[in-house]
Design a protein around this motif. Structure first.
Motif, PDB file in Angstrom:
ATOM      1  N   VAL A 162      -6.748   2.191  -6.043  1.00 58.28           N
ATOM      2  CA  VAL A 162      -6.074   2.434  -4.763  1.00 58.28           C
ATOM      3  C   VAL A 162      -6.126   1.176  -3.904  1.00 58.28           C
ATOM      4  CG1 VAL A 162      -6.181   3.721  -2.592  1.00 58.28           C
ATOM      5  CG2 VAL A 162      -6.437   4.917  -4.770  1.00 58.28           C
ATOM      6  N   GLY A 163      -7.289   0.539  -3.862  1.00 55.53           N
ATOM      7  CA  GLY A 163      -7.435  -0.669  -3.051  1.00 55.53           C
ATOM      8  C   GLY A 163      -6.583  -1.821  -3.539  1.00 55.53           C
ATOM      9  N   LEU A 164      -6.503  -1.980  -4.868  1.00 51.11           N
ATOM     10  CA  LEU A 164      -5.755  -3.100  -5.442  1.00 51.11           C
ATOM     11  C   LEU A 164      -4.243  -2.891  -5.385  1.00 51.11           C
ATOM     12  CD1 LEU A 164      -7.921  -3.925  -8.604  1.00 51.11           C
ATOM     13  CD2 LEU A 164      -7.868  -5.144  -6.427  1.00 51.11           C
ATOM     14  N   THR A 165      -3.807  -1.636  -5.280  1.00 54.59           N
ATOM     15  CA  THR A 165      -2.361  -1.350  -5.330  1.00 54.59           C
ATOM     16  C   THR A 165      -1.830  -0.750  -4.030  1.00 54.59           C
ATOM     17  OG1 THR A 165      -2.758   0.848  -6.288  1.00 54.59           O
ATOM     18  CG2 THR A 165      -2.446  -0.972  -7.824  1.00 54.59           C
ATOM     19  N   GLN A 166      -2.574  -0.880  -2.966  1.00 52.43           N
ATOM     20  CA  GLN A 166      -2.171  -0.248  -1.707  1.00 52.43           C
ATOM     21  C   GLN A 166      -0.863  -0.811  -1.153  1.00 52.43           C
ATOM     22  OE1 GLN A 166      -5.244  -0.905   1.185  1.00 52.43           O
ATOM     23  NE2 GLN A 166      -5.536  -3.049   0.607  1.00 52.43           N
ATOM     24  N   ASP A 167      -0.540  -2.067  -1.498  1.00 58.82           N
ATOM     25  CA  ASP A 167       0.691  -2.684  -0.986  1.00 58.82           C
ATOM     26  C   ASP A 167       1.842  -2.613  -1.989  1.00 58.82           C
ATOM     27  OD1 ASP A 167      -0.582  -3.418   1.406  1.00 58.82           O
ATOM     28  OD2 ASP A 167      -1.377  -5.242   0.492  1.00 58.82           O
ATOM     29  N   ARG A 172       3.160   0.893  -9.080  1.00 63.00           N
ATOM     30  CA  ARG A 172       1.897   1.551  -9.416  1.00 63.00           C
ATOM     31  C   ARG A 172       1.990   2.254 -10.765  1.00 63.00           C
ATOM     32  NH1 ARG A 172       1.290   4.396  -3.522  1.00 63.00           N
ATOM     33  NH2 ARG A 172       0.744   2.527  -2.324  1.00 63.00           N
ATOM     34  N   SER A 173       3.139   2.877 -11.017  1.00 58.34           N
ATOM     35  CA  SER A 173       3.345   3.548 -12.306  1.00 58.34           C
ATOM     36  C   SER A 173       3.313   2.547 -13.444  1.00 58.34           C
ATOM     37  CB  SER A 173       4.685   4.290 -12.304  1.00 58.34           C
ATOM     38  OG  SER A 173       4.686   5.315 -11.349  1.00 58.34           O
ATOM     39  N   ARG A 174       3.941   1.392 -13.220  1.00 59.40           N
ATOM     40  CA  ARG A 174       3.965   0.355 -14.258  1.00 59.40           C
ATOM     41  C   ARG A 174       2.560  -0.170 -14.538  1.00 59.40           C
ATOM     42  NH1 ARG A 174       3.763  -4.883 -15.096  1.00 59.40           N
ATOM     43  NH2 ARG A 174       3.243  -5.292 -12.919  1.00 59.40           N
ATOM     44  N   GLU A 203     -11.688  -9.233  -6.678  1.00 58.12           N
ATOM     45  CA  GLU A 203     -10.786  -8.262  -6.057  1.00 58.12           C
ATOM     46  C   GLU A 203      -9.698  -8.966  -5.255  1.00 58.12           C
ATOM     47  OE1 GLU A 203     -10.959  -4.448  -2.979  1.00 58.12           O
ATOM     48  OE2 GLU A 203     -12.792  -5.387  -3.724  1.00 58.12           O
ATOM     49  N   THR A 204     -10.093 -10.006  -4.506  1.00 52.70           N
ATOM     50  CA  THR A 204      -9.117 -10.749  -3.699  1.00 52.70           C
ATOM     51  C   THR A 204      -8.106 -11.451  -4.592  1.00 52.70           C
ATOM     52  OG1 THR A 204     -10.788 -11.109  -1.995  1.00 52.70           O
ATOM     53  CG2 THR A 204      -8.850 -12.534  -1.942  1.00 52.70           C
ATOM     54  N   ASP A 205      -8.597 -12.097  -5.672  1.00 55.35           N
ATOM     55  CA  ASP A 205      -7.695 -12.775  -6.601  1.00 55.35           C
ATOM     56  C   ASP A 205      -6.735 -11.789  -7.243  1.00 55.35           C
ATOM     57  OD1 ASP A 205      -8.917 -15.138  -6.035  1.00 55.35           O
ATOM     58  OD2 ASP A 205     -10.207 -15.147  -7.817  1.00 55.35           O
ATOM     59  N   ALA A 206      -7.260 -10.612  -7.601  1.00 56.01           N
ATOM     60  CA  ALA A 206      -6.432  -9.603  -8.265  1.00 56.01           C
ATOM     61  C   ALA A 206      -5.315  -9.122  -7.348  1.00 56.01           C
ATOM     62  CB  ALA A 206      -7.289  -8.419  -8.699  1.00 56.01           C
ATOM     63  N   GLN A 207      -5.626  -8.992  -6.069  1.00 56.41           N
ATOM     64  CA  GLN A 207      -4.625  -8.519  -5.113  1.00 56.41           C
ATOM     65  C   GLN A 207      -3.497  -9.521  -4.942  1.00 56.41           C
ATOM     66  OE1 GLN A 207      -7.266  -7.722  -1.845  1.00 56.41           O
ATOM     67  NE2 GLN A 207      -7.227  -5.540  -2.190  1.00 56.41           N
ATOM     68  N   LYS A 208      -3.770 -10.786  -5.233  1.00 61.73           N
ATOM     69  CA  LYS A 208      -2.756 -11.821  -5.078  1.00 61.73           C
ATOM     70  C   LYS A 208      -1.881 -11.959  -6.314  1.00 61.73           C
ATOM     71  CE  LYS A 208      -5.550 -14.598  -1.882  1.00 61.73           C
ATOM     72  NZ  LYS A 208      -6.298 -15.857  -1.703  1.00 61.73           N
ATOM     73  N   ARG A 209      -2.305 -11.342  -7.423  1.00 55.66           N
ATOM     74  CA  ARG A 209      -1.550 -11.462  -8.664  1.00 55.66           C
ATOM     75  C   ARG A 209      -0.625 -10.284  -8.847  1.00 55.66           C
ATOM     76  NH1 ARG A 209      -5.240 -11.328 -13.132  1.00 55.66           N
ATOM     77  NH2 ARG A 209      -6.897 -10.783 -11.711  1.00 55.66           N
ATOM     78  N   ASN A 210       0.429 -10.522  -9.615  1.00 53.81           N
ATOM     79  CA  ASN A 210       1.397  -9.465  -9.876  1.00 53.81           C
ATOM     80  C   ASN A 210       0.834  -8.392 -10.783  1.00 53.81           C
ATOM     81  OD1 ASN A 210       3.705  -9.833  -8.469  1.00 53.81           O
ATOM     82  ND2 ASN A 210       4.549 -11.306  -9.885  1.00 53.81           N
ATOM     83  N   ASP A 211       0.191  -8.805 -11.862  1.00 56.95           N
ATOM     84  CA  ASP A 211      -0.237  -7.850 -12.870  1.00 56.95           C
ATOM     85  C   ASP A 211      -1.751  -7.811 -12.979  1.00 56.95           C
ATOM     86  OD1 ASP A 211      -0.276  -6.033 -14.832  1.00 56.95           O
ATOM     87  OD2 ASP A 211       0.900  -7.167 -16.269  1.00 56.95           O
ATOM     88  N   ILE A 212      -2.327  -6.682 -12.609  1.00 56.36           N
ATOM     89  CA  ILE A 212      -3.782  -6.512 -12.679  1.00 56.36           C
ATOM     90  C   ILE A 212      -4.147  -5.519 -13.782  1.00 56.36           C
ATOM     91  CG2 ILE A 212      -4.138  -7.054 -10.251  1.00 56.36           C
ATOM     92  CD1 ILE A 212      -4.212  -4.033  -9.712  1.00 56.36           C
ATOM     93  N   ARG A 226      -2.135   7.018 -12.404  1.00 51.95           N
ATOM     94  CA  ARG A 226      -0.815   7.312 -11.835  1.00 51.95           C
ATOM     95  C   ARG A 226      -0.955   8.222 -10.607  1.00 51.95           C
ATOM     96  NH1 ARG A 226       2.830   8.063  -9.469  1.00 51.95           N
ATOM     97  NH2 ARG A 226       5.050   8.316  -9.958  1.00 51.95           N
ATOM     98  N   SER A 227      -1.985   9.066 -10.633  1.00 51.73           N
ATOM     99  CA  SER A 227      -2.214  10.010  -9.532  1.00 51.73           C
ATOM    100  C   SER A 227      -3.330   9.538  -8.609  1.00 51.73           C
ATOM    101  CB  SER A 227      -2.588  11.386 -10.106  1.00 51.73           C
ATOM    102  OG  SER A 227      -1.676  11.798 -11.098  1.00 51.73           O
ATOM    103  N   ALA A 228      -3.743   8.274  -8.749  1.00 50.56           N
ATOM    104  CA  ALA A 228      -4.925   7.774  -8.042  1.00 50.56           C
ATOM    105  C   ALA A 228      -4.824   7.930  -6.531  1.00 50.56           C
ATOM    106  CB  ALA A 228      -5.168   6.304  -8.398  1.00 50.56           C
ATOM    107  N   HIS A 229      -3.696   7.553  -5.959  1.00 54.80           N
ATOM    108  CA  HIS A 229      -3.547   7.626  -4.502  1.00 54.80           C
ATOM    109  C   HIS A 229      -3.596   9.090  -4.034  1.00 54.80           C
ATOM    110  CE1 HIS A 229      -2.491   3.386  -3.435  1.00 54.80           C
ATOM    111  NE2 HIS A 229      -2.342   3.338  -4.741  1.00 54.80           N
ATOM    112  N   TYR A 230      -3.031   9.969  -4.831  1.00 51.96           N
ATOM    113  CA  TYR A 230      -3.060  11.399  -4.507  1.00 51.96           C
ATOM    114  C   TYR A 230      -4.482  11.943  -4.639  1.00 51.96           C
ATOM    115  CZ  TYR A 230      -2.023  16.404  -4.795  1.00 51.96           C
ATOM    116  OH  TYR A 230      -2.008  17.761  -4.594  1.00 51.96           O
ATOM    117  N   LEU A 231      -5.174  11.570  -5.732  1.00 46.14           N
ATOM    118  CA  LEU A 231      -6.543  12.025  -5.960  1.00 46.14           C
ATOM    119  C   LEU A 231      -7.486  11.540  -4.864  1.00 46.14           C
ATOM    120  CD1 LEU A 231      -6.923  11.493  -9.824  1.00 46.14           C
ATOM    121  CD2 LEU A 231      -6.837  13.677  -8.613  1.00 46.14           C
TER     122      LEU A 231
END
Length: 209
Positions: A25-30, A36-38, A103-112, A163-168
């Motif tokens: 959730v933290g890494l894909t919030q933006d 997120r599905s991909r 975590e910071t580096d991962a947020q800056k990259r396209n594919d984590i 896939r349901s992480a944000h909902y969970l």
């Protein structure tokens, strides 16, 4: 069916995809819903590839380095027990190798999807050693097919959960995720201890015979 359930539960406990939910959730919030599905899909595919390769090729790595299966069980058991204690103490994320810089580096990259999600957060040393040891005991054709299906089922479960992480995260909340992680942690510790005990018994029997 018993073999399938055993391996699925063991892998689910060690990989602990529920514990990955807050990090995902933290890494894909933006990211968008489609993105997120991909990421969820490719994380599951990467985990499946890592686990299936470990299952089939891991034994040859042991032979190459001259490592006995009992030594692997003990080492893997220690790692699994350590992961379990980390879950119980709430320090699981740190133990899985992700820190603030990563975590910071991962947020800056396209594919984590590959790192840090697939490895080391999900498919780590504990799951890899578990599969290598499992193959040594269940290498009949039918067992291999069932084990491969269990690994596939784990990958599908990871996809669904992420896939349901944000909902969970909204439904369970931080306290709910922590509670589940600690229950899973207890199971993980039991699995790790069982591996260590089995290896020690085999070593003792081998020396006595």
């Amino acid at each position: 069916m018993d073999l399938f359930i055993y391996l699925f539960v063991a892998l689910f406990s060690v990989l602990n995809p529920i514990g990955t939910v807050p990090i995902f959730v933290g890494l894909t919030q933006d990211d968008t819903k489609l993105e997120r599905s991909r990421i969820s899909l490719w994380t599951a595919i990467n985990v499946f590839a890592i686990l299936i390769i470990s299952f089939f090729i891991g034994q040859y790595v042991l032979i190459f380095f001259g490592i006995s299966i009992d030594a692997l069980r003990i080492a893997g058991g220690i790692i699994i027990v350590s992961s379990g204690f980390s879950l119980l103490s709430g320090k699981f994320n740190k133990k899985r190798g992700i820190n603030k810089k990563v975590e910071t580096d991962a947020q800056k990259r396209n594919d984590i999807a590959l790192t840090p999600l697939a490895i080391p957060m999900l498919a780590g040393p504990g799951s890899i050693s578990l599969l290598i040891a499992f193959y040594q005991e269940h290498n009949a054709t039918s067992d291999i097919i069932i084990s491969s299906l269990a690994i596939l089922a784990i990958a599908i479960a990871i996809f669904i959960i992420l896939r349901s992480a944000h909902y969970l995260a909204k439904i369970l909340g931080a306290s709910g995720i922590v509670a589940i992680s600690r229950i899973v942690g207890f199971i993980v510790i039991a699995i790790g201890i069982q591996y260590i005990v089995s290896a020690i018994i085999n070593i003792i029997k081998g020396n006595l015979i």
